[in-house]
Design a protein around this motif. Sequence first.
Motif, PDB file in Angstrom:
ATOM      1  N   LYS A  33       0.961  -1.150   0.085  1.00 35.39           N
ATOM      2  CA  LYS A  33       0.005   0.007  -0.096  1.00 35.39           C
ATOM      3  C   LYS A  33       0.871   1.335   0.044  1.00 35.39           C
ATOM      4  O   LYS A  33       0.608   2.221  -0.680  1.00 35.39           O
ATOM      5  N   THR A  80       2.236   1.709  -3.250  1.00 36.48           N
ATOM      6  CA  THR A  80       1.150   2.114  -4.560  1.00 36.48           C
ATOM      7  C   THR A  80       0.941   3.527  -4.257  1.00 36.48           C
ATOM      8  O   THR A  80       0.741   4.503  -4.969  1.00 36.48           O
ATOM      9  N   LEU A  81       0.907   4.186  -2.740  1.00 35.33           N
ATOM     10  CA  LEU A  81       0.508   5.430  -2.484  1.00 35.33           C
ATOM     11  C   LEU A  81       1.556   6.207  -3.239  1.00 35.33           C
ATOM     12  O   LEU A  81       1.336   7.517  -3.450  1.00 35.33           O
ATOM     13  N   TYR A  82       2.922   5.922  -2.680  1.00 37.50           N
ATOM     14  CA  TYR A  82       3.889   6.958  -3.404  1.00 37.50           C
ATOM     15  C   TYR A  82       4.176   6.795  -4.958  1.00 37.50           C
ATOM     16  O   TYR A  82       4.393   8.213  -5.283  1.00 37.50           O
ATOM     17  N   HIS A  83       3.632   5.891  -5.508  1.00 36.36           N
ATOM     18  CA  HIS A  83       3.698   6.072  -7.070  1.00 36.36           C
ATOM     19  C   HIS A  83       2.740   6.921  -7.582  1.00 36.36           C
ATOM     20  O   HIS A  83       2.539   7.464  -8.580  1.00 36.36           O
ATOM     21  N   SER A  84       1.700   7.007  -6.810  1.00 39.62           N
ATOM     22  CA  SER A  84       0.517   7.635  -6.802  1.00 39.62           C
ATOM     23  C   SER A  84       0.668   9.506  -6.792  1.00 39.62           C
ATOM     24  O   SER A  84      -0.099  10.106  -7.174  1.00 39.62           O
ATOM     25  N   LEU A  85       1.650   9.687  -6.246  1.00 39.72           N
ATOM     26  CA  LEU A  85       2.158  11.179  -5.770  1.00 39.72           C
ATOM     27  C   LEU A  85       2.859  11.738  -6.937  1.00 39.72           C
ATOM     28  O   LEU A  85       3.396  11.111  -7.738  1.00 39.72           O
ATOM     29  N   ARG A 141       5.211  13.895  -9.114  1.00 36.88           N
ATOM     30  CA  ARG A 141       6.490  13.964  -9.044  1.00 36.88           C
ATOM     31  C   ARG A 141       7.197  15.322  -9.184  1.00 36.88           C
ATOM     32  O   ARG A 141       6.458  16.095  -9.739  1.00 36.88           O
TER      33      ARG A 141
END
Length: 78
Positions: A45, A48-53, A55
């Motif tokens: 999770k 997933t959250l990191y990748h949704s931020l 850049r």
Amino acid sequence: MNCNEIFESLSDFIDAERSDDACREIEKHLDGCRNCRIVVNTLRKTVTLYHSLPREEVPGETRMRLHRVIHLEYDKKR
């Protein structure tokens, strides 16, 4: 596999960089170990959250200083 071995290979497992046999072993352990399953699910999770931020670009001077420090640390270890 035991819990310590799972923790040592978590990143590779989540990033699917382990062999199929190793992944099966980890999945087998997770089926019987609630604590490790919680850790893996939480890490998934988080990734997933990191990748949704969105850049953000690091300012040029900061990036150059960071690269210098990384190169210094790398050179020290060689």
